[in-house]
Motif scaffolding. Structure first.
Motif, short mmCIF file in Angstrom:
data_model
loop_
_atom_site.label_atom_id
_atom_site.label_comp_id
_atom_site.label_asym_id
_atom_site.label_seq_id
_atom_site.Cartn_x
_atom_site.Cartn_y
_atom_site.Cartn_z
N GLU A 1 0.85 -1.19 0.00
CA GLU A 1 0.00 0.00 0.00
C GLU A 1 0.88 1.24 0.00
O GLU A 1 1.85 1.32 0.75
N THR A 2 0.53 2.20 -0.83
CA THR A 2 1.28 3.46 -0.89
C THR A 2 0.32 4.63 -0.64
O THR A 2 -0.89 4.45 -0.54
N VAL A 3 0.88 5.82 -0.56
CA VAL A 3 0.09 7.00 -0.24
C VAL A 3 -1.05 7.21 -1.24
O VAL A 3 -2.10 7.77 -0.90
N GLU A 4 -0.84 6.73 -2.47
CA GLU A 4 -1.87 6.93 -3.48
C GLU A 4 -3.19 6.23 -3.12
O GLU A 4 -4.24 6.55 -3.67
N ALA A 5 -3.11 5.26 -2.17
CA ALA A 5 -4.32 4.54 -1.79
C ALA A 5 -5.15 5.30 -0.76
O ALA A 5 -6.30 4.93 -0.48
#
Lengths: 119, 159
Positions: free
Chosen positions: B76-80
């Motif tokens: 999971e990255t910040v874009e999620a």
């Protein structure tokens, strides 16, 4: 109640918080090269020679630069809080000092690789 | 040295199959191969935490992992967390409480705190301070970040 002293909503926050800000490392341009700075693992070691032969053979490497290739002017560093003319400024940590004194610090004994991103 | 490895990885719920050089870090894989540049690379040796992402739900320094090590895992990255037009509750708390200035470290803090609040939905102030000390922020002095995490926790962002 005016604006003085009150909190202002920042217009740039939403993109920075969502990960869609644009920083220097996000730049992608045609023909762009990437640079790697390789530093001395030893502080104030004596710099002999830098053999760049193996580095140049790596796939994608365009050039390798050492301090011998770059002319860096002396960068004076103030080492005393009480300046007296010519005494408090020392030319530390700069490439000319490396060649003059044959001493290297962790910031000066570097060679640089410019290369393609996927190499 | 350039033999690519095929890996299968789930990023923000989307499965990808990628051919990756074994020396490619997870951070570079996310940024270069998947164009997810919200994950930032600061120190490149695990100190600053700007590159923090979640691997199978746990915060990890993506600059210290190779992409091939993420084979079969979920990242999971910040874009999620949200979009500029629809910020998630933690992101909203960060802007409400001035938990950021330049924004470079912010994605790492958001991912770190996301995992923390899932695990500890009602943290004490001391627990927040200890967790937030994992990452470096040179702008805020941390007080805004502490207030933002407190507010997010109190609003139920972790539950």
């Amino acid at each position: 109640m005016g604006y003085v002293g009150s909190r202002m909503r920042r217009l740039e926050d939403p993109r920075l918080l969502a990960g869609v800000g644009h920083f220097a490392d996000d730049e992608q341009r045609p023909g762009q090269l990437w640079m790697r700075v390789v530093r001395s693992p030893v502080a104030h070691a004596v710099l002999g020679t830098v053999d760049v032969g193996d580095a140049l053979k790596l796939s994608g490497v365009r050039t390798v630069l050492t301090d011998a290739d770059i002319s860096v002017p002396p960068i004076p560093v103030r080492v005393s809080p009480t300046p007296s003319e010519g005494h408090s400024l020392k030319n530390w940590l700069t490439a000319p000092r490396v060649s003059q004194s044959r001493r290297a610090s962790s910031t000066t004994c570097c060679h640089l690789l410019a290369r393609r991103p996927r190499s | 040295v350039t033999d690519d490895h095929w890996i299968r990885i789930t990023v923000n719920g989307t499965e990808h199959e990628l051919a990756i050089e074994p020396r490619r870090t997870l951070a570079d894989m996310l940024r270069h191969d998947l164009a997810l540049t919200g994950t930032h690379v600061g120190c490149e040796h695990g100190i600053c935490g700007a590159c923090t992402v979640l691997v199978d739900g746990l915060p990890a320094r993506s600059c210290l992992m190779f992409g091939v090590q993420a084979d079969g895992r979920s990242v999971e990255t910040v874009e999620a967390l949200g979009t500029p037009d629809a910020l998630g509750p933690l992101q909203q708390a960060f802007t409400d409480h001035h938990g950021l200035q330049c924004g470079f470290c912010t994605p790492g803090f958001l991912m770190l705190v996301t995992a923390f609040l899932r695990e500890t939905p009602s943290p004490s102030d001391d627990e927040i301070r200890e967790v937030v000390a994992s990452n470096l922020c040179r702008c805020t002095g941390y007080q805004g970040i502490l207030r933002a995490v407190r507010a997010a926790a109190d609003a139920g962002a972790g539950s």
